[in-house]
Design a protein around this motif. Structure first.
Motif, PDB file in Angstrom:
ATOM      1  N   GLN A   1      11.872  -3.246   4.256  1.00 48.93           N
ATOM      2  CA  GLN A   1      12.609  -2.231   4.991  1.00 48.93           C
ATOM      3  C   GLN A   1      14.109  -2.466   4.877  1.00 48.93           C
ATOM      4  O   GLN A   1      14.562  -3.561   4.623  1.00 48.93           O
ATOM      5  N   ASP A   2      14.840  -1.396   5.072  1.00 49.32           N
ATOM      6  CA  ASP A   2      16.289  -1.445   5.149  1.00 49.32           C
ATOM      7  C   ASP A   2      16.653  -0.800   6.488  1.00 49.32           C
ATOM      8  O   ASP A   2      16.738   0.424   6.593  1.00 49.32           O
ATOM      9  N   ASN A   3      16.838  -1.640   7.496  1.00 50.44           N
ATOM     10  CA  ASN A   3      17.097  -1.103   8.834  1.00 50.44           C
ATOM     11  C   ASN A   3      18.450  -0.406   8.924  1.00 50.44           C
ATOM     12  O   ASN A   3      18.641   0.462   9.772  1.00 50.44           O
ATOM     13  N   ALA A   4      19.379  -0.774   8.066  1.00 46.36           N
ATOM     14  CA  ALA A   4      20.685  -0.108   8.072  1.00 46.36           C
ATOM     15  C   ALA A   4      20.541   1.356   7.666  1.00 46.36           C
ATOM     16  O   ALA A   4      21.309   2.215   8.111  1.00 46.36           O
ATOM     17  N   LYS A   5      19.545   1.632   6.819  1.00 43.15           N
ATOM     18  CA  LYS A   5      19.296   2.999   6.369  1.00 43.15           C
ATOM     19  C   LYS A   5      18.092   3.620   7.063  1.00 43.15           C
ATOM     20  O   LYS A   5      17.766   4.780   6.791  1.00 43.15           O
ATOM     21  N   ASN A   6      17.432   2.834   7.916  1.00 43.45           N
ATOM     22  CA  ASN A   6      16.198   3.303   8.576  1.00 43.45           C
ATOM     23  C   ASN A   6      15.183   3.802   7.554  1.00 43.45           C
ATOM     24  O   ASN A   6      14.574   4.873   7.720  1.00 43.45           O
ATOM     25  N   MET A   7      15.000   2.991   6.532  1.00 43.26           N
ATOM     26  CA  MET A   7      14.043   3.323   5.476  1.00 43.26           C
ATOM     27  C   MET A   7      13.059   2.183   5.274  1.00 43.26           C
ATOM     28  O   MET A   7      13.353   1.021   5.523  1.00 43.26           O
ATOM     29  N   VAL A   8      11.886   2.538   4.817  1.00 41.64           N
ATOM     30  CA  VAL A   8      10.833   1.579   4.517  1.00 41.64           C
ATOM     31  C   VAL A   8      10.303   1.894   3.124  1.00 41.64           C
ATOM     32  O   VAL A   8      10.268   3.061   2.717  1.00 41.64           O
ATOM     33  N   TYR A   9       9.882   0.852   2.426  1.00 41.51           N
ATOM     34  CA  TYR A   9       9.436   1.000   1.047  1.00 41.51           C
ATOM     35  C   TYR A   9       8.083   0.314   0.858  1.00 41.51           C
ATOM     36  O   TYR A   9       7.734  -0.627   1.581  1.00 41.51           O
ATOM     37  N   LEU A  10       7.370   0.788  -0.143  1.00 35.45           N
ATOM     38  CA  LEU A  10       6.118   0.143  -0.541  1.00 35.45           C
ATOM     39  C   LEU A  10       6.139   0.005  -2.055  1.00 35.45           C
ATOM     40  O   LEU A  10       6.073   0.999  -2.779  1.00 35.45           O
ATOM     41  N   ARG A  11       6.249  -1.225  -2.493  1.00 38.03           N
ATOM     42  CA  ARG A  11       6.202  -1.512  -3.915  1.00 38.03           C
ATOM     43  C   ARG A  11       4.750  -1.810  -4.290  1.00 38.03           C
ATOM     44  O   ARG A  11       4.122  -2.677  -3.693  1.00 38.03           O
ATOM     45  N   MET A  12       4.240  -1.095  -5.260  1.00 41.72           N
ATOM     46  CA  MET A  12       2.852  -1.262  -5.679  1.00 41.72           C
ATOM     47  C   MET A  12       2.821  -1.666  -7.138  1.00 41.72           C
ATOM     48  O   MET A  12       3.267  -0.901  -8.004  1.00 41.72           O
ATOM     49  N   ASN A  13       2.313  -2.865  -7.386  1.00 35.99           N
ATOM     50  CA  ASN A  13       2.220  -3.388  -8.747  1.00 35.99           C
ATOM     51  C   ASN A  13       0.774  -3.390  -9.221  1.00 35.99           C
ATOM     52  O   ASN A  13      -0.165  -3.364  -8.418  1.00 35.99           O
ATOM     53  N   ASN A  14       0.611  -3.449 -10.527  1.00 31.50           N
ATOM     54  CA  ASN A  14      -0.714  -3.530 -11.129  1.00 31.50           C
ATOM     55  C   ASN A  14      -1.670  -2.497 -10.525  1.00 31.50           C
ATOM     56  O   ASN A  14      -2.763  -2.822 -10.055  1.00 31.50           O
ATOM     57  N   LEU A  15      -1.238  -1.271 -10.540  1.00 31.78           N
ATOM     58  CA  LEU A  15      -2.020  -0.210  -9.917  1.00 31.78           C
ATOM     59  C   LEU A  15      -3.362  -0.032 -10.608  1.00 31.78           C
ATOM     60  O   LEU A  15      -3.484  -0.197 -11.833  1.00 31.78           O
ATOM     61  N   LYS A  16      -4.354   0.310  -9.805  1.00 29.92           N
ATOM     62  CA  LYS A  16      -5.719   0.496 -10.281  1.00 29.92           C
ATOM     63  C   LYS A  16      -6.161   1.925  -9.969  1.00 29.92           C
ATOM     64  O   LYS A  16      -5.637   2.546  -9.029  1.00 29.92           O
ATOM     65  N   PRO A  17      -7.134   2.436 -10.693  1.00 31.45           N
ATOM     66  CA  PRO A  17      -7.626   3.793 -10.394  1.00 31.45           C
ATOM     67  C   PRO A  17      -8.067   3.955  -8.940  1.00 31.45           C
ATOM     68  O   PRO A  17      -7.890   5.030  -8.360  1.00 31.45           O
ATOM     69  N   GLU A  18      -8.593   2.897  -8.345  1.00 27.18           N
ATOM     70  CA  GLU A  18      -9.035   2.983  -6.947  1.00 27.18           C
ATOM     71  C   GLU A  18      -7.874   3.062  -5.960  1.00 27.18           C
ATOM     72  O   GLU A  18      -8.087   3.266  -4.763  1.00 27.18           O
ATOM     73  N   ASP A  19      -6.651   2.908  -6.437  1.00 31.97           N
ATOM     74  CA  ASP A  19      -5.478   3.106  -5.582  1.00 31.97           C
ATOM     75  C   ASP A  19      -5.101   4.583  -5.469  1.00 31.97           C
ATOM     76  O   ASP A  19      -4.201   4.938  -4.694  1.00 31.97           O
ATOM     77  N   THR A  20      -5.759   5.425  -6.238  1.00 31.83           N
ATOM     78  CA  THR A  20      -5.483   6.854  -6.180  1.00 31.83           C
ATOM     79  C   THR A  20      -5.754   7.393  -4.782  1.00 31.83           C
ATOM     80  O   THR A  20      -6.842   7.204  -4.237  1.00 31.83           O
ATOM     81  N   ALA A  21      -4.745   8.011  -4.183  1.00 35.42           N
ATOM     82  CA  ALA A  21      -4.846   8.510  -2.812  1.00 35.42           C
ATOM     83  C   ALA A  21      -3.553   9.214  -2.437  1.00 35.42           C
ATOM     84  O   ALA A  21      -2.549   9.127  -3.147  1.00 35.42           O
ATOM     85  N   MET A  22      -3.599   9.874  -1.297  1.00 35.60           N
ATOM     86  CA  MET A  22      -2.373  10.352  -0.662  1.00 35.60           C
ATOM     87  C   MET A  22      -1.868   9.204   0.203  1.00 35.60           C
ATOM     88  O   MET A  22      -2.642   8.646   0.993  1.00 35.60           O
TER      89      MET A  22
END
Length: 125
Positions: free
Chosen positions: A70-91
Motif C-alpha cells: 500500500q501507499d498510504n500517502a496516495k491512499n492506494m493499494v496494490y496486488l502484484r501477481m507473479n507466475n499466474l496460472k489459469p486457475e487465477d482467472t477471475a474478477m
C-alpha cells in the motif's frame, strides 16, 4: 462517499505477471484493513490477500506468488501477481474495511464495507 476503483487487469499468458491497483477516494487507507478478493461465476468470492499498515495475510492459493502493498500517502493499494496460472482467472475486487474485526478476519468479506467494481484477470495456458 467512499469509492474504490480497481485497474490493471487483463488477458495474459500463464507464467506472467500483473499488478492490480486500487485507488480510493473519500477514504484513508492508513490503519484500515484493505483486502483483495476474486470471484468466478458460480462460485463464492474468495479472499486472496489483505493488508493492514504493512502487515499482510494471504490465502494458500496466493502465497509465494501474490504480494499486496500500500501507499498510504496516495491512499492506494496494490496486488502484484507473479507466475499466474489459469486457475487465477477471475474478477478481482478491492475492498476497504469499516469495522475492525482484526487480522484473523481480514480475508473474510465480513471485514469490509466498501467494494470496487472489479477488474477482470484472464490467464490462458
Amino acid at each position: 462517499q467512499v469509492q474504490l476503483v480497481e485497474s490493471g487487469g487483463g488477458s495474459v499468458q500463464a507464467g506472467t505477471s500483473l499488478r492490480l491497483s486500487c485507488a480510493t477516494s473519500g477514504y484513508t487507507t492508513s490503519r484500515k484493513y484493505m483486502g483483495w478478493f476474486r470471484q468466478v461465476p458460480g462460485k463464492e468470492r474468495e479472499g486472496v490477500a489483505c493488508i493492514y499498515d504493512g502487515i499482510t495475510r494471504y490465502a494458500d492459493s496466493a502465497k509465494d506468488r501474490f504480494t499486496t502493498f500500500q501507499d498510504n500517502a496516495k491512499n492506494m493499494v496494490y496486488l502484484r501477481m507473479n507466475n499466474l496460472k489459469p486457475e487465477d482467472t477471475a474478477m478481482y475486487y478491492c475492498a476497504a474495511s469499516g469495522v475492525d474485526y482484526g487480522l484473523q478476519w481480514c480475508l473474510s468479506e465480513i471485514s469490509y464495507d466498501y467494494w470496487g467494481q472489479g477488474t477482470q484477470v484472464t490467464v490462458s495456458s
